[in-house]
Design an enzyme around this catalytic site. Sequence first.
Site, PDB file in Angstrom:
ATOM      1  N   GLU A  44       0.887  -1.181   0.000  1.00  0.00           N
ATOM      2  CA  GLU A  44       0.000   0.000   0.000  1.00  0.00           C
ATOM      3  C   GLU A  44       0.914   1.216   0.000  1.00  0.00           C
ATOM      4  OE1 GLU A  44      -3.235  -0.071  -0.191  1.00  0.00           O
ATOM      5  OE2 GLU A  44      -3.667  -2.169   0.226  1.00  0.00           O
ATOM      6  N   CYS A  51      -2.437   9.477   2.656  1.00  0.00           N
ATOM      7  CA  CYS A  51      -2.072   8.840   1.375  1.00  0.00           C
ATOM      8  C   CYS A  51      -3.065   9.215   0.279  1.00  0.00           C
ATOM      9  CB  CYS A  51      -2.014   7.331   1.540  1.00  0.00           C
ATOM     10  SG  CYS A  51      -3.562   6.575   2.082  1.00  0.00           S
TER      11      CYS A  51
HETATM   12  P1  NAD Z   1       7.925   5.361   4.795  1.00  0.00           P
HETATM   13  O1  NAD Z   1       7.889   4.596   3.529  1.00  0.00           O
HETATM   14  O2  NAD Z   1       9.041   6.293   5.024  1.00  0.00           O
HETATM   15  O3  NAD Z   1       7.939   4.340   6.054  1.00  0.00           O
HETATM   16  C1  NAD Z   1       6.971   3.309   6.164  1.00  0.00           C
HETATM   17  C2  NAD Z   1       7.489   2.244   7.131  1.00  0.00           C
HETATM   18  O4  NAD Z   1       8.595   1.560   6.524  1.00  0.00           O
HETATM   19  C3  NAD Z   1       8.015   2.795   8.450  1.00  0.00           C
HETATM   20  O5  NAD Z   1       7.650   1.923   9.497  1.00  0.00           O
HETATM   21  C4  NAD Z   1       9.519   2.776   8.236  1.00  0.00           C
HETATM   22  O6  NAD Z   1      10.272   2.748   9.433  1.00  0.00           O
HETATM   23  C5  NAD Z   1       9.669   1.485   7.447  1.00  0.00           C
HETATM   24  N1  NAD Z   1      10.914   1.329   6.693  1.00  0.00           N
HETATM   25  C6  NAD Z   1      11.754   2.285   6.234  1.00  0.00           C
HETATM   26  N2  NAD Z   1      12.762   1.711   5.531  1.00  0.00           N
HETATM   27  C7  NAD Z   1      12.530   0.373   5.537  1.00  0.00           C
HETATM   28  C8  NAD Z   1      13.222  -0.748   4.976  1.00  0.00           C
HETATM   29  N3  NAD Z   1      14.322  -0.609   4.263  1.00  0.00           N
HETATM   30  N4  NAD Z   1      12.706  -1.981   5.184  1.00  0.00           N
HETATM   31  C9  NAD Z   1      11.562  -2.148   5.898  1.00  0.00           C
HETATM   32  N5  NAD Z   1      10.882  -1.131   6.455  1.00  0.00           N
HETATM   33  C10 NAD Z   1      11.367   0.125   6.281  1.00  0.00           C
HETATM   34  O7  NAD Z   1       6.517   6.096   4.901  1.00  0.00           O
HETATM   35  P2  NAD Z   1       6.001   7.174   5.964  1.00  0.00           P
HETATM   36  O8  NAD Z   1       6.757   8.441   5.801  1.00  0.00           O
HETATM   37  O9  NAD Z   1       5.928   6.565   7.315  1.00  0.00           O
HETATM   38  O10 NAD Z   1       4.490   7.369   5.447  1.00  0.00           O
HETATM   39  C11 NAD Z   1       4.157   8.219   4.385  1.00  0.00           C
HETATM   40  C12 NAD Z   1       3.992   7.488   3.085  1.00  0.00           C
HETATM   41  O11 NAD Z   1       3.123   6.379   3.247  1.00  0.00           O
HETATM   42  C13 NAD Z   1       3.370   8.359   2.018  1.00  0.00           C
HETATM   43  O12 NAD Z   1       3.991   8.109   0.791  1.00  0.00           O
HETATM   44  C14 NAD Z   1       1.918   7.889   1.984  1.00  0.00           C
HETATM   45  O13 NAD Z   1       1.252   8.140   0.776  1.00  0.00           O
HETATM   46  C15 NAD Z   1       2.089   6.430   2.245  1.00  0.00           C
HETATM   47  N6  NAD Z   1       0.858   5.846   2.770  1.00  0.00           N
HETATM   48  C16 NAD Z   1       0.170   4.980   1.982  1.00  0.00           C
HETATM   49  C17 NAD Z   1      -1.039   4.449   2.440  1.00  0.00           C
HETATM   50  C18 NAD Z   1      -1.843   3.495   1.588  1.00  0.00           C
HETATM   51  O14 NAD Z   1      -2.757   2.871   2.119  1.00  0.00           O
HETATM   52  N7  NAD Z   1      -1.563   3.351   0.314  1.00  0.00           N
HETATM   53  C19 NAD Z   1      -1.523   4.811   3.695  1.00  0.00           C
HETATM   54  C20 NAD Z   1      -0.783   5.699   4.471  1.00  0.00           C
HETATM   55  C21 NAD Z   1       0.417   6.213   4.004  1.00  0.00           C
END
Ligand code: NAD
Length: 482
Positions: A234, A269
Amino acid sequence: MATLATPMITRENPARPSETVGQVRGDDPASVRSAVKRAAAAQTAWAARSLEERTRIVLAAIDRAADQAPELGRLLSREMGKLLPDCLGELRFARALAHDLAARAARLLPDQPRGEGPGRRVVRRRPCGVIAAIVPWNAPIILAMTKIAPALISGNAVVVKPSPLSPLALSALITAIAANLPDPVLHVVNGGAEVGEALVGAAEITKVAFTGGTAVGGAVLRQASARFLPCVMELGGNDPLVVLDDFDPTPEAMEAIVWGTFLNAGQVCMAAKRLLVPQAMVPRFTDAYVDVARRLFRLGDPTAEGVTMGPLISAAARGQIAALAEDSARRGGTVIDLLEPGDRTPDDGYFLPPRLVTGLGGDAPLVAEEQFGPIVPITGYRDEAEMLQLANAGDLGLSASVWTADGDRGWALVGRIRAGLCLVNAHNRSGFAFDLPFGGIGSSGFGREYGDEGLLEYSQLQSMHAPAQRAGGGAAYPTTGT
Ligand code: NAD
């Protein structure tokens, strides 16, 4: 023997960064592997319980944990800057979602006999095993519950990794739910990328459910694919909100559009991230937007009465959005503040005034990429063909909306936009429904959450067949004709 000190993750209040909201114990790769092993060891006994029993236990544990909703909602608001009523709403929504998915499970998960006649054929849904659930910071409770509830009910164990930017309320909720499960099938591990990588890499993980940005999702996907792990992804969105030429910008309609853009300071998102407006209507639409936004927006502490917009999540996020505003101005865009002149942006905290930008080309970063913050571009279009071309530009395809006085026209047009969720006269939270699977197209991801499809992500198909026996034993080999 000396033990290594466990690192603590400290979370500051983004509305008052000098204030520490709380701490959680951080994990390291070894403690992640051990949590996954404990989850895997408990999963077999959990899966052996009946569907009815698992469902009853999971709902009771979630309902019991929900007693802590007032404190958890406040903690969530303080650690992430989202308005207190929205944080309390997040907890209510997560609980209701678990109940909705449980009702679907009773209908969808039992064995399905297939076909008539002799022999026995059944399609069974088996749990996947141990789920790695990786969650972003912006709606941590809901985005963990979309994974925890269907995964546990389906017979899996789950190890959840919250974002280090909002680990407190979610860790507390998971601990409270896990305390009321008879088998240790629900765990939380805390940390950043290193902990996420250790989780996806742990030997017993059999599926990854990731919500977050597209870039990080790509890294997770590459790691998971090396082990053939199925994934739900997602990811980010750059969602178009399209106004048609028959749209009447009444204050009510404009209020819906403004919140479609700027709920949670634009850090959603499925927020409207680009506003597409008929060229001739841009000045009138812009004026109407600015009027309504200035009336609605009051920046401040998200737990305070009367405040309608909190801070950004971090100093880094504030820096990125401020840089986007500067870049937009450098490119010749008109950047309009959406606070009443005289309304102050709080000095302390990661606040920025919300902004609207007109006059940018399609290649400007604010238009071409997901901004995830309180700034939004308006782009004019000449005709329907250009509108569709702009709306479908780029690889992301999470949600899209069309706003019109003619619902049928909107319905027909919005379906031509490449997005996982298509809405008419609604956007963001107002377009949500439990029975609609939610998820992206293209770089916005794959797999779905919510609805029947969101439940079925957490089981895999097993076909069972005992063919009819011939007299004397054994099944007949059919003639293939070759
Ligand atoms: P992010 O991608 O920076 O982090 C998401 C998660 O991944 C966090 O828990 C982070 O610590 C973890 N992470 C980071 N690097 C990783 C790795 N190498 N391996 C495994 N895990 C890792 O996102 P964010 O800043 O927390 O959230 C914002 C983003 O999320 C925006 O792009 C938003 O659109 C998206 N989002 C999507 C949805 C959806 O349902 N499609 C919902 C909410 C947010």
